[in-house]
Design a protein around this motif. Structure first.
Motif, mmCIF file in Angstrom:
data_model
loop_
_atom_site.group_PDB
_atom_site.id
_atom_site.type_symbol
_atom_site.label_atom_id
_atom_site.label_comp_id
_atom_site.label_asym_id
_atom_site.label_seq_id
_atom_site.Cartn_x
_atom_site.Cartn_y
_atom_site.Cartn_z
ATOM 1 N N TRP A 92 0.823 -1.211 0.000
ATOM 2 C CA TRP A 92 0.000 0.000 0.000
ATOM 3 C C TRP A 92 0.859 1.262 0.000
ATOM 4 N N CYS A 93 1.929 1.240 0.789
ATOM 5 C CA CYS A 93 2.803 2.417 0.828
ATOM 6 C C CYS A 93 3.421 2.680 -0.539
ATOM 7 N N TYR A 94 3.923 1.636 -1.175
ATOM 8 C CA TYR A 94 4.512 1.809 -2.504
ATOM 9 C C TYR A 94 3.460 2.218 -3.542
ATOM 10 N N ALA A 95 2.263 1.667 -3.439
ATOM 11 C CA ALA A 95 1.207 2.028 -4.390
ATOM 12 C C ALA A 95 0.832 3.500 -4.247
ATOM 13 N N LEU A 96 0.682 3.971 -3.009
ATOM 14 C CA LEU A 96 0.356 5.380 -2.793
ATOM 15 C C LEU A 96 1.534 6.285 -3.148
ATOM 16 N N SER A 97 2.742 5.791 -2.959
ATOM 17 C CA SER A 97 3.924 6.537 -3.381
ATOM 18 C C SER A 97 3.925 6.720 -4.892
ATOM 19 N N LEU A 137 8.817 -0.781 -7.694
ATOM 20 C CA LEU A 137 8.765 -1.110 -6.265
ATOM 21 C C LEU A 137 7.360 -1.535 -5.840
ATOM 22 N N ALA A 138 6.335 -0.887 -6.383
ATOM 23 C CA ALA A 138 4.959 -1.293 -6.073
ATOM 24 C C ALA A 138 4.699 -2.711 -6.596
ATOM 25 N N TRP A 139 5.135 -2.971 -7.826
ATOM 26 C CA TRP A 139 4.968 -4.306 -8.404
ATOM 27 C C TRP A 139 5.752 -5.345 -7.601
ATOM 28 N N TYR A 140 6.983 -5.014 -7.235
ATOM 29 C CA TYR A 140 7.832 -5.955 -6.499
ATOM 30 C C TYR A 140 7.194 -6.321 -5.153
ATOM 31 N N ALA A 141 6.748 -5.308 -4.408
ATOM 32 C CA ALA A 141 6.134 -5.584 -3.108
ATOM 33 C C ALA A 141 4.865 -6.416 -3.284
ATOM 34 N N LYS A 146 2.155 -11.687 -2.787
ATOM 35 C CA LYS A 146 1.457 -12.835 -3.404
ATOM 36 C C LYS A 146 2.221 -14.134 -3.172
ATOM 37 N N ARG A 147 3.529 -14.059 -3.089
ATOM 38 C CA ARG A 147 4.332 -15.259 -2.843
ATOM 39 C C ARG A 147 4.406 -15.636 -1.371
ATOM 40 N N GLY A 148 3.795 -14.839 -0.524
ATOM 41 C CA GLY A 148 3.765 -15.149 0.906
ATOM 42 C C GLY A 148 4.996 -14.706 1.665
ATOM 43 N N VAL A 149 5.829 -13.874 1.043
ATOM 44 C CA VAL A 149 7.045 -13.411 1.720
ATOM 45 C C VAL A 149 6.706 -12.300 2.718
ATOM 46 N N LEU A 150 5.733 -11.463 2.364
ATOM 47 C CA LEU A 150 5.327 -10.372 3.266
ATOM 48 C C LEU A 150 4.165 -10.851 4.123
#
Length: 151
Positions: A92-97, A137-141, A146-150
Motif C-alpha cells: 500500500w505504501c509503494y502504491a500510494l507513493s 517497487l509497487a509491483w515488487y512488493a 502474493k508469494r507469501g514473503v510479506l
C-alpha cells in the motif's frame, strides 16, 4: 492443528529493500532541503538553475502536485522500511507513493512551465525514471506479498 507455512525470504528482497531505502532517503532529503528553502543545496543539485527561481517554481506548483510530492517520498520511505520488515503494508505504501509520484511528476512533465536553466537529460528523463522506479517497487512488493514473503 494447523501449521502456518511462511515463505523463505529471498536474498533479492534484501537487495531491493536496501537499494529502495537508499533511494527513498535521497528523495526525502531532497524534499526536506527544498522545503527548508536551502539555496546552497538547490544550487549544488541543480547546476545552471537559479535557486530562487527554482523555489519560486516549486511554490507555483498546484496543491495536488505538492501533496503528491510529499506522498511520493514519505510513503516510499515507509514502503522501503516495511519491505525490509517483510510487512504486507509495504504494498500500500509503494502504491500510494506511485500515485504521489504520478501526480507530482505528471504535473512537471505535462503542465508545468519550463524552469529556466533546467535543460538536459537530468531534467527531462529523471521524472520518468522516478515514476518507473516507483512502479517497479509497487509491483515488487505486490509480487512478494502474493508469494507469501510479506506478512
Amino acid at each position: 492443528m494447523q501449521q502456518v507455512v511462511s515463505a523463505r525470504t529471498p536474498a533479492h528482497l534484501w537487495v531491493v529493500g536496501t537499494l529502495s531505502l537508499l533511494w527513498s532517503c535521497f528523495g526525502c532529503y531532497d524534499y526536506l532541503m527544498t522545503r527548508m528553502r536551502n539555496t546552497d543545496y538547490i544550487a549544488s543539485s541543480m547546476p545552471g538553475v537559479d535557486p530562487n527561481a527554482a523555489l519560486a517554481w516549486v511554490d507555483s506548483m498546484p496543491m495536488y502536485a505538492q501533496v503528491g510530492w510529499g506522498l511520493g517520498v514519505w510513503l516510499g520511505l515507509a514502503g522501503s522500511l516495511l519491505l525490509l520488515l517483510r510487512n504486507r503494508w509495504a504494498v500500500w505504501c509503494y502504491a500510494l507513493s506511485l500515485v504521489g509520484a504520478v501526480l507530482s511528476l505528471g504535473y512537471q512533465i505535462a503542465l508545468a512551465p519550463p524552469l529556466p536553466g533546467a535543460e538536459g537529460p537530468m531534467y527531462t528523463v529523471m521524472p520518468y525514471v522516478i515514476i518507473a522506479v516507483c512502479a517497479f517497487l509497487a509491483w515488487y512488493a505486490w509480487t512478494m506479498e502474493k508469494r507469501g514473503v510479506l506478512r
